[in-house]
Design a protein around this motif. Sequence first.
Motif, PDB file in Angstrom:
ATOM      1  N   THR A 232       0.820  -1.220   0.000  1.00  0.00           N
ATOM      2  CA  THR A 232       0.000   0.000   0.000  1.00  0.00           C
ATOM      3  C   THR A 232       0.851   1.267   0.000  1.00  0.00           C
ATOM      4  O   THR A 232       0.355   2.345  -0.321  1.00  0.00           O
ATOM      5  N   SER A 233       2.131   1.137   0.338  1.00  0.00           N
ATOM      6  CA  SER A 233       2.986   2.330   0.386  1.00  0.00           C
ATOM      7  C   SER A 233       4.304   2.141  -0.344  1.00  0.00           C
ATOM      8  O   SER A 233       5.288   2.806  -0.035  1.00  0.00           O
ATOM      9  N   GLY A 234       4.345   1.214  -1.312  1.00  0.00           N
ATOM     10  CA  GLY A 234       5.554   1.078  -2.113  1.00  0.00           C
ATOM     11  C   GLY A 234       6.062  -0.344  -2.214  1.00  0.00           C
ATOM     12  O   GLY A 234       5.416  -1.300  -1.793  1.00  0.00           O
ATOM     13  N   ARG A 235       7.259  -0.466  -2.785  1.00  0.00           N
ATOM     14  CA  ARG A 235       7.875  -1.763  -3.053  1.00  0.00           C
ATOM     15  C   ARG A 235       8.288  -2.448  -1.753  1.00  0.00           C
ATOM     16  O   ARG A 235       8.717  -1.792  -0.794  1.00  0.00           O
ATOM     17  N   LEU A 236       8.164  -3.785  -1.715  1.00  0.00           N
ATOM     18  CA  LEU A 236       8.393  -4.555  -0.495  1.00  0.00           C
ATOM     19  C   LEU A 236       9.612  -5.461  -0.597  1.00  0.00           C
ATOM     20  O   LEU A 236       9.928  -5.981  -1.665  1.00  0.00           O
ATOM     21  N   SER A 237      10.267  -5.665   0.549  1.00  0.00           N
ATOM     22  CA  SER A 237      11.328  -6.666   0.656  1.00  0.00           C
ATOM     23  C   SER A 237      10.902  -7.821   1.556  1.00  0.00           C
ATOM     24  O   SER A 237      11.612  -8.826   1.663  1.00  0.00           O
ATOM     25  N   THR A 238       9.758  -7.711   2.193  1.00  0.00           N
ATOM     26  CA  THR A 238       9.339  -8.701   3.184  1.00  0.00           C
ATOM     27  C   THR A 238       8.947 -10.032   2.546  1.00  0.00           C
ATOM     28  O   THR A 238       8.502 -10.096   1.402  1.00  0.00           O
ATOM     29  N   VAL A 239       9.143 -11.086   3.334  1.00  0.00           N
ATOM     30  CA  VAL A 239       8.798 -12.449   2.933  1.00  0.00           C
ATOM     31  C   VAL A 239       7.949 -13.067   4.038  1.00  0.00           C
ATOM     32  O   VAL A 239       8.282 -12.957   5.221  1.00  0.00           O
ATOM     33  N   GLU A 240       6.848 -13.702   3.650  1.00  0.00           N
ATOM     34  CA  GLU A 240       5.986 -14.384   4.615  1.00  0.00           C
ATOM     35  C   GLU A 240       5.847 -15.853   4.239  1.00  0.00           C
ATOM     36  O   GLU A 240       5.934 -16.211   3.060  1.00  0.00           O
ATOM     37  N   VAL A 241       5.616 -16.691   5.244  1.00  0.00           N
ATOM     38  CA  VAL A 241       5.422 -18.120   5.011  1.00  0.00           C
ATOM     39  C   VAL A 241       4.088 -18.543   5.615  1.00  0.00           C
ATOM     40  O   VAL A 241       3.738 -18.155   6.733  1.00  0.00           O
ATOM     41  N   TYR A 242       3.348 -19.337   4.846  1.00  0.00           N
ATOM     42  CA  TYR A 242       2.032 -19.819   5.278  1.00  0.00           C
ATOM     43  C   TYR A 242       2.116 -21.297   5.628  1.00  0.00           C
ATOM     44  O   TYR A 242       2.658 -22.107   4.861  1.00  0.00           O
ATOM     45  N   ASP A 243       1.573 -21.644   6.797  1.00  0.00           N
ATOM     46  CA  ASP A 243       1.513 -23.031   7.246  1.00  0.00           C
ATOM     47  C   ASP A 243       0.062 -23.506   7.144  1.00  0.00           C
ATOM     48  O   ASP A 243      -0.792 -23.048   7.909  1.00  0.00           O
ATOM     49  N   PRO A 244      -0.242 -24.404   6.199  1.00  0.00           N
ATOM     50  CA  PRO A 244      -1.645 -24.840   6.063  1.00  0.00           C
ATOM     51  C   PRO A 244      -2.161 -25.614   7.268  1.00  0.00           C
ATOM     52  O   PRO A 244      -3.376 -25.659   7.491  1.00  0.00           O
ATOM     53  N   ALA A 245      -1.256 -26.205   8.055  1.00  0.00           N
ATOM     54  CA  ALA A 245      -1.693 -26.960   9.234  1.00  0.00           C
ATOM     55  C   ALA A 245      -2.343 -26.062  10.266  1.00  0.00           C
ATOM     56  O   ALA A 245      -3.294 -26.450  10.952  1.00  0.00           O
ATOM     57  N   SER A 246      -1.827 -24.821  10.388  1.00  0.00           N
ATOM     58  CA  SER A 246      -2.367 -23.884  11.383  1.00  0.00           C
ATOM     59  C   SER A 246      -3.119 -22.720  10.756  1.00  0.00           C
ATOM     60  O   SER A 246      -3.638 -21.860  11.474  1.00  0.00           O
ATOM     61  N   ASP A 247      -3.177 -22.679   9.403  1.00  0.00           N
ATOM     62  CA  ASP A 247      -3.816 -21.576   8.684  1.00  0.00           C
ATOM     63  C   ASP A 247      -3.301 -20.239   9.207  1.00  0.00           C
ATOM     64  O   ASP A 247      -4.065 -19.353   9.600  1.00  0.00           O
ATOM     65  N   SER A 248      -1.966 -20.108   9.217  1.00  0.00           N
ATOM     66  CA  SER A 248      -1.363 -18.886   9.764  1.00  0.00           C
ATOM     67  C   SER A 248      -0.130 -18.482   8.963  1.00  0.00           C
ATOM     68  O   SER A 248       0.513 -19.309   8.305  1.00  0.00           O
ATOM     69  N   TRP A 249       0.194 -17.180   9.035  1.00  0.00           N
ATOM     70  CA  TRP A 249       1.347 -16.600   8.336  1.00  0.00           C
ATOM     71  C   TRP A 249       2.394 -16.132   9.345  1.00  0.00           C
ATOM     72  O   TRP A 249       2.053 -15.707  10.451  1.00  0.00           O
ATOM     73  N   ALA A 250       3.659 -16.187   8.944  1.00  0.00           N
ATOM     74  CA  ALA A 250       4.749 -15.682   9.779  1.00  0.00           C
ATOM     75  C   ALA A 250       5.801 -15.036   8.885  1.00  0.00           C
ATOM     76  O   ALA A 250       6.021 -15.469   7.746  1.00  0.00           O
ATOM     77  N   LEU A 251       6.441 -14.011   9.392  1.00  0.00           N
ATOM     78  CA  LEU A 251       7.530 -13.357   8.664  1.00  0.00           C
ATOM     79  C   LEU A 251       8.804 -14.191   8.759  1.00  0.00           C
ATOM     80  O   LEU A 251       9.099 -14.776   9.797  1.00  0.00           O
ATOM     81  N   VAL A 252       9.563 -14.244   7.653  1.00  0.00           N
ATOM     82  CA  VAL A 252      10.883 -14.872   7.654  1.00  0.00           C
ATOM     83  C   VAL A 252      11.876 -13.868   7.073  1.00  0.00           C
ATOM     84  O   VAL A 252      11.525 -12.704   6.860  1.00  0.00           O
ATOM     85  N   SER A 253      13.109 -14.294   6.817  1.00  0.00           N
ATOM     86  CA  SER A 253      14.145 -13.366   6.355  1.00  0.00           C
ATOM     87  C   SER A 253      13.737 -12.641   5.084  1.00  0.00           C
ATOM     88  O   SER A 253      13.287 -13.264   4.110  1.00  0.00           O
TER      89      SER A 253
END
Length: 267
Positions: A232-253
């Motif tokens: 929403t405010s520009g280009r991103l460097s962030t990476v997220e990982v989704y775990d289908p077992a818990s239906d949740s997202w977490a930030l990684v490197s």
Amino acid sequence: VDLYDPQNASWKQLASMTGPRYAHGSVALEGKLYAVGGHGATYQALDTAEVYDPQTDGWQPLAKMSTARYAFGLAVVGGRIYAIGGRISRSTLELVEAYDPQLGSWAPVASMSVKREYHASVVLDGKIYVMGGETEDAEGGKLDTVEVYDPQADSWQRAVSMPRGLGGHAATAMGGKIYVTGGFHQASVNSAYVYKPQTDAWTQLASMGVARRLHASAAVGGKLYVFGGIGTSGRLSTVEVYDPASDSWALVSSLTSARNGMAVVAL
């Protein structure tokens, strides 16, 4: 070109491509990485293709596509690589062509029923699913339609539509399902959906932590990774990982630099 190792959450730079590419396609085939099309430093659509061998950490040129294109889908099935739709100059394409590594050449195959750019393409059960995208003919420019290509019959069939029209989204097959993340629908969105072929239906999942479009995704070790894009405010460097077992997202490197319009492949 950067390599991410999920085991130790580290990034490593590899040999660069022969030139810059944006909104290109990339797939893995027989242990090698293919980079195709996109647009270059002067924003002209590219017809070039190249292949990376991780054993030598080097790139070699391939035969050129018959149609230069960017913002297209790239998928590999049955040992052939398919370039699907996209954009050239001011035109959106429905044209599809396939590269045969044995012959070292591209050849046209059946076209899609709809012109698409900034769509997503995924292989599942030996068929290519093409989802959403943008076109001059869609209301608001965003498509929710899905069509499926059967390489054996060289034909396209319509499938159940996505929950809403999206462009610049990412899609990955994992565990016999298709996961679609983010994209643009009036603005960048953080939504995630899964398609189950057994029920021929879409289900909404937990949302990503960050809204993003023109990002990339890949499945490794039963988890879904999403990389970069535009938020929403520009280009991103962030990476997220989704775990289908818990239906949740977490930030990684994070990526080594913010980027969008890139391609990500699990190899």
